[in-house]
Design a protein around this motif. Structure first.
Motif, PDB file in Angstrom:
ATOM      1  N   PRO A 190       0.839  -1.203   0.000  1.00 28.79           N
ATOM      2  CA  PRO A 190       0.000   0.000   0.000  1.00 28.79           C
ATOM      3  C   PRO A 190       0.873   1.252   0.000  1.00 28.79           C
ATOM      4  N   VAL A 191       0.468   2.243  -0.773  1.00 26.94           N
ATOM      5  CA  VAL A 191       1.227   3.492  -0.878  1.00 26.94           C
ATOM      6  C   VAL A 191       0.674   4.494   0.127  1.00 26.94           C
ATOM      7  N   LEU A 192       1.489   4.833   1.121  1.00 26.52           N
ATOM      8  CA  LEU A 192       1.099   5.811   2.133  1.00 26.52           C
ATOM      9  C   LEU A 192       1.558   7.210   1.704  1.00 26.52           C
ATOM     10  N   ALA A 193       1.224   8.212   2.506  1.00 28.88           N
ATOM     11  CA  ALA A 193       1.569   9.596   2.192  1.00 28.88           C
ATOM     12  C   ALA A 193       3.082   9.765   2.102  1.00 28.88           C
ATOM     13  N   ALA A 194       3.530  10.766   1.355  1.00 27.23           N
ATOM     14  CA  ALA A 194       4.952  10.967   1.087  1.00 27.23           C
ATOM     15  C   ALA A 194       5.765  11.144   2.358  1.00 27.23           C
TER      16      ALA A 194
END
Length: 344
Positions: free
Chosen positions: A327-331
């Motif tokens: 999953p791609v979380l916030a930068a």
């Protein structure tokens, strides 16, 4: 005008002899590699002299977008500055400023080749958008020559391939008072949970078992504009009686997926590719996390988007292969204590 790309300060010293560096990884670097707009203390770490000779002068050229610079004096060194105009006006404490310190020099010192020191400039990051990479070219002068950390990677070039990389600072999104990123507070597409600091990673991804290994807490960060590299993080638990080893990683997002380690050696942050992989001892867990072991995705053609997933295949020496959707979380996120939190 706002700064969107790598930015170099203008003034450089006259060219002298350039010493070779036997260990290119021991380069000049900033203590912090990321920062939000606002107050910032640039701590430049100088790990050695000039191939055996002592450094007597250190000069740091300051980039556009770094204003109101105030260097810190050092005992035994003479401090001098050069001022100049900024490329655009900035608002500071209710007034408009158009010029300031653009270069700082400490001279007359004696940093022996086998020693380490830090040189500090406090200032502000202003009129710079998230994703901009600010370069701080740094030059060491010695009795018979110089070492100039001034090379800036062009788009598509791996900064690790440069012999004399300029120290850089990546500007990240500012935080609101509520602790949320200013660009929004989107939900994760795979679980529908908001990405606040109290969201537990274990509630968002299911552990995956392959052989005697259990993989949990896997994730990655959204990439910033023009960012060509990304990282992958996870935990591997070995419940078996024999050691296993993570030996390779691959992903459809790039042909250059590697296993890396970031570590501090002699007070210098280094990063290296682990060609032999990572051992997972029997009965133990190994964490791949920011600042340590991690997966590295290089030469990305497209960025990682918050709320989406990135497919990655891990190859283990004994357990074999397993594919995960990170999953791609916030930068600005990072995993901590079983949850992910915003990096300040």
């Amino acid at each position: 005008m706002r700064i969107h790309a790598s930015v170099l300060a203008g003034t450089m010293l006259a060219t002298l002899s350039v010493f070779p560096i036997s260990n290119a990884s021991a380069h000049a670097s900033l203590e912090r590699a990321e920062a939000q707009p606002g107050s910032f203390k640039a701590v430049m770490r100088i790990p050695h002299g000039c191939d055996g000779q002592a450094t007597h002068t250190v000069t740091i050229d300051l980039p556009e977008g770094f204003i109101d610079a105030k260097p810190m004096p050092k005992a035994g060194w003479t401090l001098s500055t050069e001022t100049g105009d900024y490329a655009e006006a900035h608002h500071l404490h209710g007034r408009e400023v158009t010029s300031g310190v653009r270069s700082v020099t400490w001279s007359g010192g004696d940093l022996q080749d086998g020693h380490y020191d830090e040189f500090v400039v406090a200032g502000r990051i202003s009129n710079v958008e998230a994703g901009a990479v600010l370069s701080f070219p740094t030059t060491q002068l010695c009795a018979d020559g110089e070492v100039s950390w001034v090379d800036v990677a062009e788009e598509g070039i791996d900064p690790h391939s440069l012999d004399y990389p300029a120290p850089t600072l990546t500007v990240i999104a500012a935080e609101t008072e509520a602790g949320e990123h200013a660009h929004g507070h989107a939900a994760h597409a795979h679980g529908g949970h908001a990405h606040g600091a109290d969201a537990a990673m274990d509630a968002e991804v299911q552990p995956v078992t392959v052989g005697d290994l259990t993989i949990s807490g896997y994730w990655t960060r959204a990439t910033l504009p023009n960012q060509r590299v990304g990282g992958g993080y996870l935990t591997v638990e070995n419940t078996g009686d024999d050691e296993d080893r993570l030996v390779a990683v691959s992903s459809p997002v790039t042909e250059r997926a590697e296993i890396h380690e970031m570590a501090v050696e002699n007070d210098v942050m280094t990063m290296r590719r682990l060609d032999d992989g990572i051992a997972i001892p029997a009965g133990e867990s190994i964490a791949l996390e920011p600042g340590g072991f991690h997966l590295m995705f290089q030469d990305l053609s497209e960025g990682f988007v918050e709320g989406e997933t990135v497919s990655v295949t891990l190859e283990f020496e004994n357990a074999g292969e397993v594919t995960l959707d990170l999953p791609v979380l916030a930068a600005g996120s990072r995993q901590a204590g079983g949850a992910h939190e915003h990096q300040h």
